[in-house]
Design a protein around this motif. Structure first.
Motif, short mmCIF file in Angstrom:
data_model
loop_
_atom_site.label_atom_id
_atom_site.label_comp_id
_atom_site.label_asym_id
_atom_site.label_seq_id
_atom_site.Cartn_x
_atom_site.Cartn_y
_atom_site.Cartn_z
N ILE A 1 26.29 -31.44 -27.77
CA ILE A 1 25.35 -30.60 -27.04
C ILE A 1 24.03 -30.50 -27.79
N LEU A 2 24.09 -30.32 -29.11
CA LEU A 2 22.86 -30.21 -29.90
C LEU A 2 22.06 -31.50 -29.86
N LYS A 3 22.75 -32.63 -30.00
CA LYS A 3 22.04 -33.91 -29.96
C LYS A 3 21.41 -34.16 -28.61
N ASP A 4 22.08 -33.74 -27.56
CA ASP A 4 21.56 -33.94 -26.21
C ASP A 4 20.39 -33.01 -25.91
N ALA A 5 20.54 -31.72 -26.26
CA ALA A 5 19.60 -30.71 -25.76
C ALA A 5 18.47 -30.37 -26.71
N LEU A 6 18.74 -30.42 -28.02
CA LEU A 6 17.75 -29.91 -28.97
C LEU A 6 17.09 -30.97 -29.84
N ALA A 7 17.50 -32.22 -29.71
CA ALA A 7 16.99 -33.25 -30.63
C ALA A 7 15.49 -33.51 -30.45
N ARG A 8 15.00 -33.41 -29.22
CA ARG A 8 13.59 -33.70 -28.96
C ARG A 8 12.76 -32.42 -29.08
N PRO A 9 11.72 -32.42 -29.91
CA PRO A 9 10.87 -31.22 -30.03
C PRO A 9 10.22 -30.86 -28.70
N VAL A 10 9.96 -29.58 -28.52
CA VAL A 10 9.24 -29.10 -27.35
C VAL A 10 7.80 -29.59 -27.42
N THR A 11 7.24 -29.92 -26.26
CA THR A 11 5.85 -30.40 -26.19
C THR A 11 5.02 -29.51 -25.26
N HIS A 12 3.72 -29.69 -25.35
CA HIS A 12 2.84 -28.95 -24.43
C HIS A 12 3.09 -29.36 -22.98
N ALA A 13 3.47 -30.61 -22.76
CA ALA A 13 3.80 -31.05 -21.40
C ALA A 13 5.01 -30.29 -20.86
N ASP A 14 6.01 -30.04 -21.73
CA ASP A 14 7.16 -29.22 -21.33
C ASP A 14 6.70 -27.84 -20.89
N ILE A 15 5.81 -27.27 -21.69
CA ILE A 15 5.33 -25.92 -21.41
C ILE A 15 4.56 -25.87 -20.10
N ASP A 16 3.71 -26.86 -19.88
CA ASP A 16 2.95 -26.91 -18.63
C ASP A 16 3.90 -26.91 -17.43
N GLU A 17 4.90 -27.74 -17.52
CA GLU A 17 5.85 -27.88 -16.42
C GLU A 17 6.62 -26.57 -16.19
N ALA A 18 7.08 -25.96 -17.29
CA ALA A 18 7.84 -24.72 -17.17
C ALA A 18 6.96 -23.58 -16.67
N ARG A 19 5.73 -23.51 -17.17
CA ARG A 19 4.80 -22.45 -16.72
C ARG A 19 4.62 -22.50 -15.20
#
Length: 467
Positions: free
Chosen positions: A51-69
């Protein structure tokens, strides 16, 4: 960016608003995961690493934030855009959390902490709660591994009673038939791998892929050629024996094992006439072990009856413990198999004088799907928070359900040095109780996987504990 790959959207809707709900002055939180009881009195911990390798391995990006916002704005929930931007700008997108857990493969009594999640940055104290949804999904592989492990203990007891080689027989006695019955490829992979902690038999290919990708295991399980109804019935009822003969021709080599579903029409006729008479000498001459698979009727009755008919046709030897072992043939039951029917079948054939060697089991829905978070009553709860510089206990204690009372404080699972007993205790000053040792390890910290275990070690750990 695909929405389903965005960590910020791997949560429940209401989590987006929780950063506004903590008391003013909060700068740290502490959470834990436990099984609050359930069907079994102990659980086998597995799946967190994947689960950790799947979900948390990639750092959060500003593009992620834009999409979530944008999504949460349209969805009607507030969103901590500034907090997430700070994590990207100041911390490189790595989540400031520490996750500690028992080593995977550990067999732990219920009502004990299996893992803890704590914040490591005062400005991001709200992150552990945001991760609850994805981290609590560890309930699924843990519950599958637990069901499989307990089934293994049942089968082991009957093998020890009736078999000359119980440990040699055991690894292939319960086969995973569950891939088609689960809700997703991910469930098949994670649940299938959880079963392989205990056994070596599977038809769930995705489980092999997960064990290879996330647990350094080149080949976690094995299978054999086997017939399904379509390949038998495509020959027509009048040519049923030809369908069976073809299986022997294609796969019946010395030392091989070949499984043939034989109840498309009449399991008893198939055993008496086709296998036991027409094809009997061909079965023996092939040098293979023929495994007959019934697939309908009452599992206990059909397996017992099939063994008797196969015994009449092929005979048996009596092993060192006084139980019959069939010559050339075995039975595998996959229809209607669950922990209760496994026990009932083994008891029935033992009472009839047949060794457990003679049967194997395939379990599908009852292994990977007929379970939920309440099977072992899994929960992830906050147990401590630091407010205005002081740690306070955080807990629930509902008057309507004492079973949902949660633990308090910054918790640690400790092992008694003398007797190995596990116990969850608050360790607010970092000092373990006298005579105990830490039973957890730090597996993830500030974006870094700290433990990356091999599947073989996890299997060994699960095997050490028996009942």
């Amino acid at each position: 960016m695909h929405y389903l790959d965005n960590l910020l959207l791997n949560t429940d809707s209401y989590k987006a608003s929780h950063w506004l709900q903590y008391p003013p002055g909060t700068d740290a939180t502490f959470f834990y995961v436990e099984s609050r009881g359930g069907l079994h009195d102990r659980t086998v911990f597995f799946g967190l690493q994947s689960i950790l390798k799947d979900a948390l391995a990639r750092p959060v990006t500003h593009a992620d934030i834009d999409e979530a916002r944008d999504l949460f704005a349209a969805h009607g929930e507030p969103f901590n855009e500034a907090g997430w931007r700070d994590i990207v700008d100041r911390l490189g997108g790595h989540l400031p959390v520490r996750i500690r857990a028992v080593p995977e493969g550990s067999v732990v009594p219920t009502h004990q902490a299996l893992m803890t999640i704590e914040s490591t940055d005062p400005q991001a104290y709200w992150v552990p709660s945001y991760l609850e949804t994805l981290l609590l999904r560890v309930w699924y592989p843990v519950t599958v591994a637990t069901i499989s492990w307990h089934a293994k203990q049942t089968i082991r007891r009957f093998l020890e009673l009736t078999s000359d080689d119980p440990e040699g027989q055991l690894p292939f006695k319960l086969h995973d038939f569950g891939a088609r019955g689960v809700s997703s490829l991910q469930s098949a992979a994670l649940g299938g791998a959880a079963h392989l902690v205990n056994f070596l038999g599977t038809d769930t290919v995705s489980a092999l892929c997960l064990a290879r990708a996330h647990y350094h295991e080149p080949m976690a399980g094995y299978s054999i050629p086997a017939a399904e109804h379509s390949t038998i019935t495509s020959w027509g009822r009048e040519r049923e024996v030809d369908a069976y003969r073809n299986m022997l021709k294609q796969f019946g080599k010395p030392g091989a094992i070949v499984a043939v579903v034989s109840d498309s029409y009449d399991i008893y006729h198939a055993i008496r006439e086709h296998w036991g008479t027409t094809l009997r000498e061909e079965v023996i001459a092939s040098g293979a072990t023929l495994v007959i698979r019934p697939d309908s009727g009452d599992p206990v009755e059909v397996v017992a009856d099939s063994l008797v008919l196969l015994d009449e046709a092929f005979g048996h030897t009596v092993n060192g413990k006084g139980y019959r072992v069939l010559n050339h043939v075995r039975v595998i039951q996959g229809d209607g198999i669950n922990p209760d029917t496994i026990r009932a079948i083994l008891q029935r054939i033992t009472d009839a004088g047949y060794a457990a060697n003679n049967v194997a089991f395939g379990m599908g829905g009852a292994l990977l799907q007929r379970l939920d978070r309440d099977t072992q009553k899994f929960a992830l709860k906050c147990s401590a928070a630091r407010v205005n510089g002081e740690w306070i206990d955080v807990y629930k204690d509902p008057v309507t359900d004492s079973g949902k009372q949660s633990k308090r404080g910054r918790l640690q699972l400790v092992r008694n040095v003398e007797d190995g007993r596990l116990n969850t205790v608050p360790v607010n000053d970092g000092t373990l109780p006298t005579g105990t040792e830490d039973a957890m390890v730090t597996v993830w910290e500030n974006g870094e996987l700290r433990v990356d275990e091999a599947f073989a070690m996890i299997r060994t750990r699960a095997e050490r504990t028996r009942v």
